[in-house]
Structure formats: structure tokens, C-alpha cells
Design an enzyme around this catalytic site. Structure first.
Site, PDB file in Angstrom:
ATOM      1  CG  MET A   1      48.606  47.408  37.660  1.00 20.12           C
ATOM      2  SD  MET A   1      49.150  47.190  35.964  1.00 20.12           S
ATOM      3  CE  MET A   1      49.376  45.437  35.873  1.00 20.12           C
ATOM      4  N   GLY A   2      44.844  46.595  40.700  1.00 22.98           N
ATOM      5  CA  GLY A   2      43.543  46.010  41.034  1.00 22.98           C
ATOM      6  C   GLY A   2      43.548  44.496  40.919  1.00 22.98           C
TER       7      GLY A   2
ATOM      8  CG  HIS B   1      47.327  43.060  45.305  1.00 20.17           C
ATOM      9  ND1 HIS B   1      46.623  42.168  44.547  1.00 20.17           N
ATOM     10  CD2 HIS B   1      48.204  43.665  44.463  1.00 20.17           C
ATOM     11  CE1 HIS B   1      47.042  42.218  43.293  1.00 20.17           C
ATOM     12  NE2 HIS B   1      48.000  43.111  43.208  1.00 20.17           N
TER      13      HIS B   1
ATOM     14  CD  GLN C   1      52.607  48.166  34.523  1.00 21.22           C
ATOM     15  OE1 GLN C   1      52.579  49.213  35.172  1.00 21.22           O
ATOM     16  NE2 GLN C   1      52.793  47.000  35.099  1.00 21.22           N
TER      17      GLN C   1
ATOM     18  CG  ASP D   1      55.791  41.761  40.176  1.00 18.30           C
ATOM     19  OD1 ASP D   1      55.706  41.152  39.108  1.00 18.30           O
ATOM     20  OD2 ASP D   1      54.813  41.910  40.939  1.00 18.30           O
TER      21      ASP D   1
ATOM     22  CG  MET E   1      48.299  34.136  46.348  1.00 17.06           C
ATOM     23  SD  MET E   1      47.182  34.787  47.576  1.00 17.06           S
ATOM     24  CE  MET E   1      46.886  33.285  48.491  1.00 17.06           C
TER      25      MET E   1
END
Ligand code: PAF
Length: 278
Positions: free
Chosen positions: A27-28, A34, A58, A147, A181
Site C-alpha cells: 500500500m506504499g 517492504h 480493507q 501480518d 517496521m
């Protein structure tokens, strides 16, 4: 690239040329976590596509959709440096055109942990990932272990709907004080940021206790709550020990367990987890 047709054609061209294609959905507001997923994908494939899409379906009412950090130009620079081959940043209409009415519900895995407090969240995640898989048709897709419930939901959806995508998991990347993070760390005030390392300290205490022979869920919870409780700005939303595959609660640690936590610092909700191995 902005359209599904463009990115779908490019991925198809690569596949026809015999290349393996990887997808890293994001999601940037990209951070080193990432970028570690991108590097995992680069190690496994010939071409890597990173999607940047803040998925409205979401987010629940009152959540941070409208304030979700957006730093697109910086993200592009980071991805170029990391070696990603393509960035797919569709509009909301491109993913959910007029008339879009499908929602994927992965039942069974979504009643505990975040699923209990964010109704509909995992339906939104599963649906957008299914759309992205259909557009790109990647050989692999990479998601982070922070997650953990999302990872389990996506694996189930991918198996149930026979997408045939190989799902890879990237390790949790932490700041030097242990804080996992997250794009949402940028919401923390300086005082909250200092105290946020209590989450990792709590999870580490649990791992220590287990290595000393503790197997009882309640005693593990008490110890973690005590450590996190030392941060006065922290409010625990949930702390649960579950089976890492089924997300069902575990009361005794006889098999590896996922100890997952969600903690509020002010309005900022942070999640983290550790696998406890008896
Ligand atoms: O983890 C995220 O950033 C999102 O939930 C994902 C997987 C990109 C789906 O929107």
C-alpha cells in the site's frame, strides 16, 4: 503503470519469454520491510512487479484510510534502487470498476486476532489480492510475516481458488530497538515512538519464558502484559496465542504457537508477533 491491461500484458510478455514473474503487493509508504520483500522476490524470479494501492475495502469506518501515508515519488525512487522492474499503481476505479460486487470471505481464519476487531478487513485484503493475482498472474507473491493472519488468509484463498501462485513469506524487519517496521510508525509522536519498543520487549520476554520451559498461555500473557504495561502510553487491544496455520487459540504450547499482539499508542494501532517454539 496505471492500468490492469498494461501490467497484465507486460507480465504475459515476460512469461512467454520464459521468465518467472514475482508480485509484491503493497500500500506504499515503503520502508525496509517492504524492500526486503522485493529483494526476496528478486532472488526467486526474473521480473518483479510491485503494486502500490491503498485498498479502501480493507479499511473500516473510522480507520486511517484518508490519512494513510502517501509518498509516491519517494516510493518510486526506493523501488528503482531496489531493482523492481515495474510498479503498478492503479486507481480505485481500475481495481473496483463500476458494478464490482464480489467480496471474498475466508472463514475460519478471520475470527481471532485482528479479524475480531476489524470486521470485513480480511475480506478486503483477500478480494484485492485475488484481483491482483488475476491481473498479474504471478508465479510467486511475497507477503510479510508481521501480518501473520493476513499471510494465512492469503495462503488459504490462493489454495481454495486455485490461483497456483507460490506464496513466500518475508521475515519481520525491525528498527534497532526492536520495533517492527510499519508504515504506521510514522504516526507515532516522539514519546510514543520511544515507548513502542515495549511491544518487542514483551514478545521477547515470552520467547525467553518459553525457552526456560513455560508452556501455559495465561502465564505467558501475564508476563507480556507486565512488560508492555511498563510503557504508560500503550494500550493492548489483544494478545493471543494461536495456531500459526489455523489461527485457532492455543492454551498449552505443545506445538509451535503464534503469539500475536495489537497495541494502541494514542490513535496508532501497531501489530507484531513471534513464533513460540516449545
Ligand atoms: O499488507 C498490505 O500492505 C496490504 O494488506 C496488502 C497485502 C497490500 C493488500 O492491500
Amino acid at each position: 503503470m496505471r492500468t490492469a491491461a498494461q501490467v497484465g500484458k507486460l507480465a504475459e510478455r515476460w512469461r512467454r519469454a520464459g521468465m518467472r514473474v514475482g508480485l509484491v503487493p503493497t500500500m506504499g509508504a515503503l520502508h525496509k520491510g517492504h524492500l526486503s520483500l522485493v529483494s526476496l522476490a528478486l532472488g526467486e524470479t526474473d521480473r518483479v512487479i510491485v503494486s502500490i494501492f491503498v485498498n479502501p475495502s480493507q479499511f473500516g469506518p473510522g480507520e486511517d484510510l484518508s490519512s494513510y501515508p502517501g509518498i509516491f515519488d519517494e516510493d518510486l525512487m526506493k523501488l528503482e534502487e531496489a531493482g523492481a522492474h515495474c510498479v503498478f499503481s492503479p486507481s480505485v476505479d481500475e481495481i473496483y470498476p463500476d458494478g464490482f460486487s464480489t467480496s471474498i470471505n475466508v472463514s475460519g481464519l478471520t475470527e481471532t486476532l485482528c479479524g475480531k476487531y476489524r470486521p470485513g478487513h480480511f475480506d478486503g485484503v483477500a478480494t484485492v489480492c485475488a484481483v491482483l493475482f488475476s491481473i498479474v498472474r504471478p508465479d510467486i507473491a511475497v507477503f510479510g510475516r508481521k501480518d501473520a493472519q493476513q499471510l494465512a488468509v492469503i495462503r488459504r484463498m490462493n489454495d481454495d481458488l486455485r490461483f497456483g501462485v507460490e506464496i513466500l513469506a518475508g521475515e519481520i524487519i525491525r528498527e534497532s530497538d526492536g520495533l517492527a517496521m510499519s508504515s504506521r510508525n510514522s504516526y507515532l509522536s516522539p514519546g510514543e515512538r520511544v515507548q513502542a519498543s515495549a511491544i518487542y520487549n514483551g514478545l521477547s520476554r515470552a520467547a525467553e519464558l518459553v525457552s526456560e520451559g513455560e508452556r501455559d498461555d495465561v502465564r505467558i500473557y501475564d508476563a507480556v502484559r507486565e512488560v508492555i504495561g511498563k510503557a504508560p502510553l500503550a494500550t493492548i487491544q489483544y494478545l493471543e496465542l494461536v495456531d500459526p496455520d489455523t489461527m485457532k487459540p492455543l492454551s498449552k504450547l505443545t506445538t509451535p504457537g503464534l503469539l500475536a499482539v495489537a497495541v494502541y499508542f494514542g490513535h496508532t494501532r501497531l501489530i507484531d508477533n513471534v513464533i513460540l517454539k516449545p
